[in-house]
Scaffold this motif. Structure first.
Motif, PDB file in Angstrom:
ATOM      1  N   ALA A 167       0.831  -1.204   0.000  1.00  0.00           N
ATOM      2  CA  ALA A 167       0.000   0.000   0.000  1.00  0.00           C
ATOM      3  C   ALA A 167       0.869   1.259   0.000  1.00  0.00           C
ATOM      4  O   ALA A 167       0.526   2.267  -0.628  1.00  0.00           O
ATOM      5  CB  ALA A 167      -0.928  -0.001   1.209  1.00  0.00           C
ATOM      6  N   GLN A 168       1.997   1.208   0.679  1.00  0.00           N
ATOM      7  CA  GLN A 168       2.884   2.360   0.732  1.00  0.00           C
ATOM      8  C   GLN A 168       3.696   2.521  -0.552  1.00  0.00           C
ATOM      9  O   GLN A 168       3.943   3.641  -1.006  1.00  0.00           O
ATOM     10  CB  GLN A 168       3.825   2.238   1.932  1.00  0.00           C
ATOM     11  N   VAL A 169       4.116   1.407  -1.132  1.00  0.00           N
ATOM     12  CA  VAL A 169       4.852   1.452  -2.390  1.00  0.00           C
ATOM     13  C   VAL A 169       3.969   2.002  -3.504  1.00  0.00           C
ATOM     14  O   VAL A 169       4.408   2.789  -4.344  1.00  0.00           O
ATOM     15  CB  VAL A 169       5.372   0.047  -2.760  1.00  0.00           C
ATOM     16  N   GLY A 170       2.701   1.583  -3.498  1.00  0.00           N
ATOM     17  CA  GLY A 170       1.751   1.994  -4.534  1.00  0.00           C
ATOM     18  C   GLY A 170       1.103   0.772  -5.146  1.00  0.00           C
ATOM     19  O   GLY A 170       1.797  -0.082  -5.715  1.00  0.00           O
ATOM     20  N   ALA A 171      -0.203   0.678  -5.018  1.00  0.00           N
ATOM     21  CA  ALA A 171      -0.928  -0.515  -5.463  1.00  0.00           C
ATOM     22  C   ALA A 171      -0.715  -0.800  -6.945  1.00  0.00           C
ATOM     23  O   ALA A 171      -0.521  -1.957  -7.349  1.00  0.00           O
ATOM     24  CB  ALA A 171      -2.414  -0.360  -5.158  1.00  0.00           C
ATOM     25  N   ASP A 172      -0.738   0.235  -7.781  1.00  0.00           N
ATOM     26  CA  ASP A 172      -0.582   0.030  -9.226  1.00  0.00           C
ATOM     27  C   ASP A 172       0.802  -0.485  -9.560  1.00  0.00           C
ATOM     28  O   ASP A 172       0.964  -1.405 -10.376  1.00  0.00           O
ATOM     29  CB  ASP A 172      -0.859   1.336  -9.962  1.00  0.00           C
ATOM     30  N   LEU A 173       1.818   0.090  -8.913  1.00  0.00           N
ATOM     31  CA  LEU A 173       3.193  -0.332  -9.158  1.00  0.00           C
ATOM     32  C   LEU A 173       3.387  -1.794  -8.754  1.00  0.00           C
ATOM     33  O   LEU A 173       4.004  -2.581  -9.493  1.00  0.00           O
ATOM     34  CB  LEU A 173       4.148   0.568  -8.374  1.00  0.00           C
ATOM     35  N   VAL A 174       2.878  -2.165  -7.596  1.00  0.00           N
ATOM     36  CA  VAL A 174       3.018  -3.541  -7.112  1.00  0.00           C
ATOM     37  C   VAL A 174       2.266  -4.510  -8.016  1.00  0.00           C
ATOM     38  O   VAL A 174       2.763  -5.603  -8.338  1.00  0.00           O
ATOM     39  CB  VAL A 174       2.532  -3.671  -5.656  1.00  0.00           C
ATOM     40  N   LYS A 175       1.074  -4.121  -8.447  1.00  0.00           N
ATOM     41  CA  LYS A 175       0.283  -4.981  -9.334  1.00  0.00           C
ATOM     42  C   LYS A 175       1.026  -5.254 -10.640  1.00  0.00           C
ATOM     43  O   LYS A 175       1.078  -6.389 -11.121  1.00  0.00           O
ATOM     44  CB  LYS A 175      -1.062  -4.323  -9.627  1.00  0.00           C
ATOM     45  N   LYS A 176       1.632  -4.212 -11.213  1.00  0.00           N
ATOM     46  CA  LYS A 176       2.397  -4.383 -12.454  1.00  0.00           C
ATOM     47  C   LYS A 176       3.632  -5.257 -12.212  1.00  0.00           C
ATOM     48  O   LYS A 176       4.001  -6.076 -13.065  1.00  0.00           O
ATOM     49  CB  LYS A 176       2.808  -3.017 -13.007  1.00  0.00           C
ATOM     50  N   ALA A 177       4.270  -5.084 -11.064  1.00  0.00           N
ATOM     51  CA  ALA A 177       5.458  -5.887 -10.750  1.00  0.00           C
ATOM     52  C   ALA A 177       5.093  -7.350 -10.566  1.00  0.00           C
ATOM     53  O   ALA A 177       5.797  -8.247 -11.032  1.00  0.00           O
ATOM     54  CB  ALA A 177       6.125  -5.351  -9.485  1.00  0.00           C
ATOM     55  N   GLU A 178       3.985  -7.622  -9.883  1.00  0.00           N
ATOM     56  CA  GLU A 178       3.531  -9.005  -9.691  1.00  0.00           C
ATOM     57  C   GLU A 178       3.225  -9.668 -11.030  1.00  0.00           C
ATOM     58  O   GLU A 178       3.568 -10.827 -11.263  1.00  0.00           O
ATOM     59  CB  GLU A 178       2.305  -9.034  -8.788  1.00  0.00           C
ATOM     60  N   ALA A 179       2.581  -8.907 -11.923  1.00  0.00           N
ATOM     61  CA  ALA A 179       2.239  -9.448 -13.238  1.00  0.00           C
ATOM     62  C   ALA A 179       3.490  -9.778 -14.038  1.00  0.00           C
ATOM     63  O   ALA A 179       3.587 -10.840 -14.672  1.00  0.00           O
ATOM     64  CB  ALA A 179       1.365  -8.454 -14.008  1.00  0.00           C
ATOM     65  N   ALA A 180       4.484  -8.886 -13.975  1.00  0.00           N
ATOM     66  CA  ALA A 180       5.734  -9.105 -14.711  1.00  0.00           C
ATOM     67  C   ALA A 180       6.488 -10.301 -14.140  1.00  0.00           C
ATOM     68  O   ALA A 180       7.031 -11.136 -14.880  1.00  0.00           O
ATOM     69  CB  ALA A 180       6.599  -7.861 -14.643  1.00  0.00           C
ATOM     70  N   ALA A 181       6.509 -10.415 -12.803  1.00  0.00           N
ATOM     71  CA  ALA A 181       7.213 -11.530 -12.157  1.00  0.00           C
ATOM     72  C   ALA A 181       6.560 -12.864 -12.470  1.00  0.00           C
ATOM     73  O   ALA A 181       7.237 -13.848 -12.782  1.00  0.00           O
ATOM     74  CB  ALA A 181       7.249 -11.309 -10.644  1.00  0.00           C
ATOM     75  N   ASN A 182       5.238 -12.891 -12.422  1.00  0.00           N
ATOM     76  CA  ASN A 182       4.497 -14.135 -12.706  1.00  0.00           C
ATOM     77  C   ASN A 182       4.669 -14.564 -14.155  1.00  0.00           C
ATOM     78  O   ASN A 182       4.801 -15.765 -14.446  1.00  0.00           O
ATOM     79  CB  ASN A 182       3.020 -13.959 -12.382  1.00  0.00           C
ATOM     80  N   ALA A 183       4.698 -13.615 -15.062  1.00  0.00           N
ATOM     81  CA  ALA A 183       4.850 -13.934 -16.494  1.00  0.00           C
ATOM     82  C   ALA A 183       6.228 -14.476 -16.809  1.00  0.00           C
ATOM     83  O   ALA A 183       6.400 -15.311 -17.702  1.00  0.00           O
ATOM     84  CB  ALA A 183       4.566 -12.701 -17.333  1.00  0.00           C
ATOM     85  N   ALA A 184       7.233 -14.010 -16.060  1.00  0.00           N
ATOM     86  CA  ALA A 184       8.619 -14.413 -16.335  1.00  0.00           C
ATOM     87  C   ALA A 184       9.021 -15.697 -15.625  1.00  0.00           C
ATOM     88  O   ALA A 184       9.951 -16.384 -16.055  1.00  0.00           O
ATOM     89  CB  ALA A 184       9.558 -13.290 -15.923  1.00  0.00           C
ATOM     90  N   SER A 185       8.368 -16.010 -14.517  1.00  0.00           N
ATOM     91  CA  SER A 185       8.783 -17.160 -13.700  1.00  0.00           C
ATOM     92  C   SER A 185       8.269 -18.484 -14.257  1.00  0.00           C
ATOM     93  O   SER A 185       7.315 -18.541 -14.996  1.00  0.00           O
ATOM     94  CB  SER A 185       8.288 -16.978 -12.271  1.00  0.00           C
TER      95      SER A 185
END
Length: 351
Positions: free
Chosen positions: A333-351
């Motif tokens: 929540a402090q980092v930013g919900a949109d930023l974290v959501k995009k990072a999770e999507a990128a990590a899941n797609a690459a792993s």
């Protein structure tokens, strides 16, 4: 020629000379803005991979500009009294010109950089590469630009593994009561408190004496940094490979300094940063089975030095991830919900 004509010619020559000087003045002035030395700050020293990247960058820029941009490395964060968390502030104050920073050390001032410290967000290097090499990496560059610095390249300090002097760590309960040093960022205090440990914030400069005297039981750092600093000789006989978070490296320049460079010099500095980052990443990942699945020489070196290493299974990692999920949600929540959501999507797609 009459005296009057001679006076006219002399006057005209003076006028032309004055005009030429006026035309040339901006170029002379611009050249004079270059300093005799540019200060590059980095935590630690060689042979640590993060520091190696800093030295490589300084050497490349100095050589490729034929010494016009003379960059000198000040290791050990000595320009800020050993407190690596003050490097960004010192850049904005004009004390530091160039920096190769750990994102952990930036995170106290730039909340978005806590993205890399969210527990178990990135399971492997493929996920990390996808995040920094994609939209999220560009978004974070823009965040840094708003802080009066110019980010040029992503490097890597490595996935942070856990070592201690007491016992093997394979499940969350094993951390109960252990004094674990962390570098910076309240998120780490939350993580280790949540796991039942006693977190202790401490600068890198104070880490080695703290380990040698037993002031702390353990610490978390990348494997090759552990080896480079010979932490096995500081009673660190247990290592847990859990990849709970990763420390990115950031090559950046103070904006007021950047603005004094010509377009050609900016390109040299930028390309040198990218080339040095590649060297840094290679040193960070060496011998971990990442660059070459058959090369696990760094892990083998741990065994040679008598370090008992535990590599957590996927299920064991999930147990730690569940235990630290409240911390993840709080800090996301402090980092930013949109930023974290995009990072999770990128990590899941690459792993």
């Amino acid at each position: 020629m009459s005296e009057r004509a001679k006076d006219f010619v002399v006057t005209r020559r003076i006028a032309v000379a004055g005009l030429s000087a006026a035309v040339m003045a901006p170029w002379v002035s611009k050249a004079q803005t270059l300093k005799t030395e540019y200060k590059l700050s980095v935590v630690g020293n060689r042979p640590i991979a993060l520091s190696e990247g800093a030295f490589q960058w300084a050497e490349m820029v100095t050589q490729r500009t034929n010494g016009r941009i003379n960059v000198k490395v000040y290791p050990g964060s000595q320009l800020v009294g050993g407190d690596q968390t003050r490097e960004l502030v010192a850049m904005r104050q004009g004390i530091i010109d160039f920096t190769v920073s750990s994102t952990i050390n930036i995170s106290p001032q730039v909340r978005e950089m806590n993205l890399f410290s969210l527990p178990f967000l990135m399971p492997n290097h493929r996920a990390f590469d996808a995040i920094v090499g994609g939209e999220v990496g560009q978004m974070l560059f823009k965040v840094m630009e708003s802080r009066d610095v110019v980010p040029l390249a992503w490097g890597e300090n490595g996935f942070r593994e856990l070592s201690n002097s007491k016992r093997p760590i394979q499940k969350p309960e094993d951390l109960k009561g252990l004094k674990i040093r962390f570098a910076a960022g309240a998120i780490f205090a939350d993580i280790y408190n949540g796991l039942g440990a006693n977190p202790v914030q401490m600068s890198f400069a104070d880490l080695q004496p703290a380990l040698s005297t037993g002031a702390v039981d353990g610490q978390e750092n990348p494997v090759n940094l552990f080896l480079g600093l010979k932490m096995d000789a500081l009673a660190q006989k247990h290592m847990t490979i859990w990849n709970y978070c990763v420390d990115a490296g950031l090559f950046h320049v103070a904006k007021p300094v950047w603005d004094t460079f010509s377009a050609a010099d900016k390109e040299i500095v930028r390309e040198s940063a990218r080339d040095a980052a590649k060297v840094q990443i290679g040193a960070t990942r060496k011998g971990l089975g990442v660059l070459d699945p058959n090369d696990k020489s760094s892990l083998e070196e741990l065994a040679k030095r008598g370090v008992a290493t535990v590599t957590l299974s996927a299920e064991e990692k999930r147990a730690f991830a569940r235990a630290t999920r409240p911390v993840f949600d709080k800090w996301a929540a402090q980092v930013g919900a949109d930023l974290v959501k995009k990072a999770e999507a990128a990590a899941n797609a690459a792993s």
